[in-house]
Structure formats: C-alpha cells, structure tokens
Motif scaffolding. Structure first.
Motif, PDB file in Angstrom:
ATOM      1  N   GLU A   1      -0.333   3.668  -2.513  1.00 52.73           N
ATOM      2  CA  GLU A   1       0.459   2.516  -2.089  1.00 52.73           C
ATOM      3  C   GLU A   1       0.495   1.440  -3.168  1.00 52.73           C
ATOM      4  OE1 GLU A   1      -0.019   0.956   1.733  1.00 52.73           O
ATOM      5  OE2 GLU A   1      -0.094   2.904   2.682  1.00 52.73           O
ATOM      6  N   GLU A   2       1.532   0.639  -3.094  1.00 57.54           N
ATOM      7  CA  GLU A   2       1.752  -0.417  -4.071  1.00 57.54           C
ATOM      8  C   GLU A   2       0.626  -1.455  -4.021  1.00 57.54           C
ATOM      9  OE1 GLU A   2       5.358  -3.407  -5.380  1.00 57.54           O
ATOM     10  OE2 GLU A   2       5.429  -2.451  -3.421  1.00 57.54           O
ATOM     11  N   THR A   3       0.089  -1.764  -5.194  1.00 59.35           N
ATOM     12  CA  THR A   3      -0.886  -2.831  -5.315  1.00 59.35           C
ATOM     13  C   THR A   3      -0.420  -3.747  -6.432  1.00 59.35           C
ATOM     14  OG1 THR A   3      -2.246  -1.567  -6.862  1.00 59.35           O
ATOM     15  CG2 THR A   3      -2.844  -1.437  -4.528  1.00 59.35           C
ATOM     16  N   PHE A   4      -0.938  -4.951  -6.414  1.00 64.68           N
ATOM     17  CA  PHE A   4      -0.582  -5.937  -7.413  1.00 64.68           C
ATOM     18  C   PHE A   4      -1.851  -6.334  -8.151  1.00 64.68           C
ATOM     19  CE2 PHE A   4       2.351  -6.089  -3.942  1.00 64.68           C
ATOM     20  CZ  PHE A   4       3.584  -6.155  -4.553  1.00 64.68           C
TER      21      PHE A   4
ATOM     22  N   LEU B   1     -10.846 -15.727   3.831  1.00 66.64           N
ATOM     23  CA  LEU B   1     -10.087 -16.166   5.014  1.00 66.64           C
ATOM     24  C   LEU B   1      -9.518 -14.975   5.781  1.00 66.64           C
ATOM     25  CD1 LEU B   1      -8.281 -19.282   3.542  1.00 66.64           C
ATOM     26  CD2 LEU B   1      -9.860 -19.284   5.479  1.00 66.64           C
ATOM     27  N   ILE B   2      -9.008 -14.011   5.074  1.00 74.45           N
ATOM     28  CA  ILE B   2      -8.457 -12.827   5.737  1.00 74.45           C
ATOM     29  C   ILE B   2      -9.565 -12.095   6.494  1.00 74.45           C
ATOM     30  CG2 ILE B   2      -7.449 -10.533   5.342  1.00 74.45           C
ATOM     31  CD1 ILE B   2      -5.794 -11.898   3.076  1.00 74.45           C
ATOM     32  N   ASP B   3     -10.710 -11.893   5.845  1.00 76.63           N
ATOM     33  CA  ASP B   3     -11.811 -11.156   6.483  1.00 76.63           C
ATOM     34  C   ASP B   3     -12.433 -11.890   7.661  1.00 76.63           C
ATOM     35  OD1 ASP B   3     -11.514  -8.990   4.808  1.00 76.63           O
ATOM     36  OD2 ASP B   3     -13.111  -9.590   3.430  1.00 76.63           O
TER      37      ASP B   3
ATOM     38  N   ASP C   1      -4.776  -3.867  11.843  1.00 75.75           N
ATOM     39  CA  ASP C   1      -5.550  -4.395  10.729  1.00 75.75           C
ATOM     40  C   ASP C   1      -4.572  -4.956   9.717  1.00 75.75           C
ATOM     41  OD1 ASP C   1      -7.770  -5.068   9.211  1.00 75.75           O
ATOM     42  OD2 ASP C   1      -8.080  -3.057   8.412  1.00 75.75           O
ATOM     43  N   ILE C   2      -5.099  -5.764   8.822  1.00 72.11           N
ATOM     44  CA  ILE C   2      -4.308  -6.330   7.742  1.00 72.11           C
ATOM     45  C   ILE C   2      -5.138  -6.184   6.478  1.00 72.11           C
ATOM     46  CG2 ILE C   2      -5.125  -8.694   8.090  1.00 72.11           C
ATOM     47  CD1 ILE C   2      -2.126  -9.485   7.546  1.00 72.11           C
ATOM     48  N   VAL C   3      -4.500  -5.717   5.426  1.00 78.32           N
ATOM     49  CA  VAL C   3      -5.213  -5.412   4.199  1.00 78.32           C
ATOM     50  C   VAL C   3      -4.616  -6.214   3.052  1.00 78.32           C
ATOM     51  CG1 VAL C   3      -5.862  -3.565   2.603  1.00 78.32           C
ATOM     52  CG2 VAL C   3      -5.697  -3.097   5.047  1.00 78.32           C
ATOM     53  N   TYR C   4      -5.491  -6.866   2.304  1.00 79.88           N
ATOM     54  CA  TYR C   4      -5.082  -7.613   1.111  1.00 79.88           C
ATOM     55  C   TYR C   4      -4.609  -6.628   0.056  1.00 79.88           C
ATOM     56  CZ  TYR C   4      -5.506 -10.306  -3.193  1.00 79.88           C
ATOM     57  OH  TYR C   4      -5.250 -10.896  -4.399  1.00 79.88           O
TER      58      TYR C   4
ATOM     59  N   LYS D   1       2.193 -16.007  -4.405  1.00 82.21           N
ATOM     60  CA  LYS D   1       2.540 -15.081  -3.326  1.00 82.21           C
ATOM     61  C   LYS D   1       1.352 -14.179  -2.996  1.00 82.21           C
ATOM     62  CE  LYS D   1       7.378 -14.907  -4.659  1.00 82.21           C
ATOM     63  NZ  LYS D   1       7.380 -15.412  -6.017  1.00 82.21           N
ATOM     64  N   VAL D   2       1.053 -14.062  -1.704  1.00 76.39           N
ATOM     65  CA  VAL D   2       0.006 -13.167  -1.223  1.00 76.39           C
ATOM     66  C   VAL D   2       0.697 -11.954  -0.611  1.00 76.39           C
ATOM     67  CG1 VAL D   2      -1.933 -12.894   0.362  1.00 76.39           C
ATOM     68  CG2 VAL D   2      -1.550 -15.093  -0.753  1.00 76.39           C
ATOM     69  N   PHE D   3       0.266 -10.774  -1.016  1.00 76.32           N
ATOM     70  CA  PHE D   3       0.844  -9.534  -0.516  1.00 76.32           C
ATOM     71  C   PHE D   3      -0.157  -8.863   0.416  1.00 76.32           C
ATOM     72  CE2 PHE D   3       2.776 -10.523  -4.561  1.00 76.32           C
ATOM     73  CZ  PHE D   3       4.136 -10.398  -4.280  1.00 76.32           C
ATOM     74  N   LEU D   4       0.287  -8.573   1.646  1.00 77.51           N
ATOM     75  CA  LEU D   4      -0.562  -7.992   2.671  1.00 77.51           C
ATOM     76  C   LEU D   4       0.110  -6.765   3.277  1.00 77.51           C
ATOM     77  CD1 LEU D   4      -1.486 -11.303   4.542  1.00 77.51           C
ATOM     78  CD2 LEU D   4      -2.867 -10.102   2.832  1.00 77.51           C
TER      79      LEU D   4
END
Length: 190
Positions: free
Chosen positions: A106-109, A125-127, A140-143, A150-153
C-alpha cells in the motif's frame, strides 16, 4: 460461548465480540477473498459469498456484507463460523501467512526527518485518542504519512467505506489534530 454483536456506523458492517482476544498485537484487514486466504477464519467467512470484508481487531471481528444482503439472513451463518472457530481454538492465520496492519504494497509517504517531532505528536494522538474510538465502531485507522501539513490515514474494518467516514476524518480527526498540532493543515484518506 457467547458472541456479542454490535452495530457499527457502517450499516453494511457488524462487529462481533467473542469475549476473548482476537489479535494480540496489531490489526488485519481483508478486503478480498485472495487476501483472506492467509486466515482460515477470514477465508471461511468470505466463502459464504455474501461477505466483502473481514477485519480483525484486538478483541473483535468486523464483517462487511455485500450490497443488498440482509444481515438477518447472514448473521446466523457468521455467528456459527465464529463460534466454531473460537470454540475449537483454531489458529487465526495459516503458517507463514500472518501479516499485520497494512499490507506492505500500500501507498506510504516518506516522512521528512525534520518533521520527526510533529509526526511523533500525530502518532501519539492517533494512538491514544482516535484509534480507541474507531475500534469501538469496529474498525481501525492507520497512520500512513505526513507531508507539507497533510496527514495521510487509512481507514480499515467497519470504517472503510462507511458513509460517515469522510465526516469523521474532516470533522473529528482533522479538527483534533489541527487543535493539538498547528502544523497540520489537512487530513486525507488513502
């Protein structure tokens, strides 16, 4: 054994709580029957033909039904499969097939090393604030990255494809991150 069932904000997805740990660490999202081959449980659920997604959380399994499928007819079959699996204490993954969280393809930055403090704040904060709330809804939501504000989740489980997920990202997560981390200007789903 009693398996509790909870509705999620996504009407196509139900959350099943077997009363025991499902995943000791991480999460696993199966979006296709091919991905589900890594897990006997996910593979069997997809084998029903009316399942389009399976997600393993710490203490739950979320199952997404195909469009037009009535949960009143699908739910007993899903419960029977889950009951058989957990009662027999079968392995969750086939040997060599256990992958956790987001598949590597999957795409990562790539995060800029100069942003390490910002990224650490975002991940914290996400965790601590976001993931527990999202897990309550069966997902679930993954960083995935931070780039120029920009934050990509990545949304998983019941949250992937949920009608309210874009509102959750913009009105909930984006506002939270912007409040605590001024460098954040936008949150995007990938």
């Amino acid at each position: 054994m009693l398996i509790e069932t909870e509705a999620t904000p996504n009407p196509a997805t139900l959350k099943f709580l077997p009363g025991r740990t499902v995943m000791d660490a991480g999460t696993r999202d199966f979006a296709t029957p091919e991905e589900a081959e890594a897990s006997p449980l996910a593979d069997t659920l997809f084998g029903l033909g009316d399942v389009t997604g399976v997600f393993f959380g710490r203490d739950f399994v979320s199952v997404t039904a195909a469009p037009g499928v009535d949960w009143r007819t699908l739910k007993p079959d899903v419960l029977a499969i889950l009951m058989d699996h957990f009662t027999a204490q079968m392995p969750l993954f086939r040997t060599g097939g256990a992958g956790f969280s987001v598949p590597a393809e999957e795409e990562t930055f790539a995060d800029n090393p100069e942003d390490a403090d910002i990224v650490a704040q975002i991940k914290e904060l996400i965790d601590t604030r976001v993931r527990p709330a999202v897990a309550n809804d069966g997902g679930d939501i993954v960083y995935r990255g931070f780039d120029k504000g920009k934050v990509f989740l990545r949304m998983q489980g019941a949250c992937a494809g949920c009608p309210s997920s874009s509102a959750t990202l913009k009105n909930g997560i984006e506002q939270l991150l912007r409040h605590y981390v001024p460098e954040v200007t936008e949150v995007r789903a990938v």
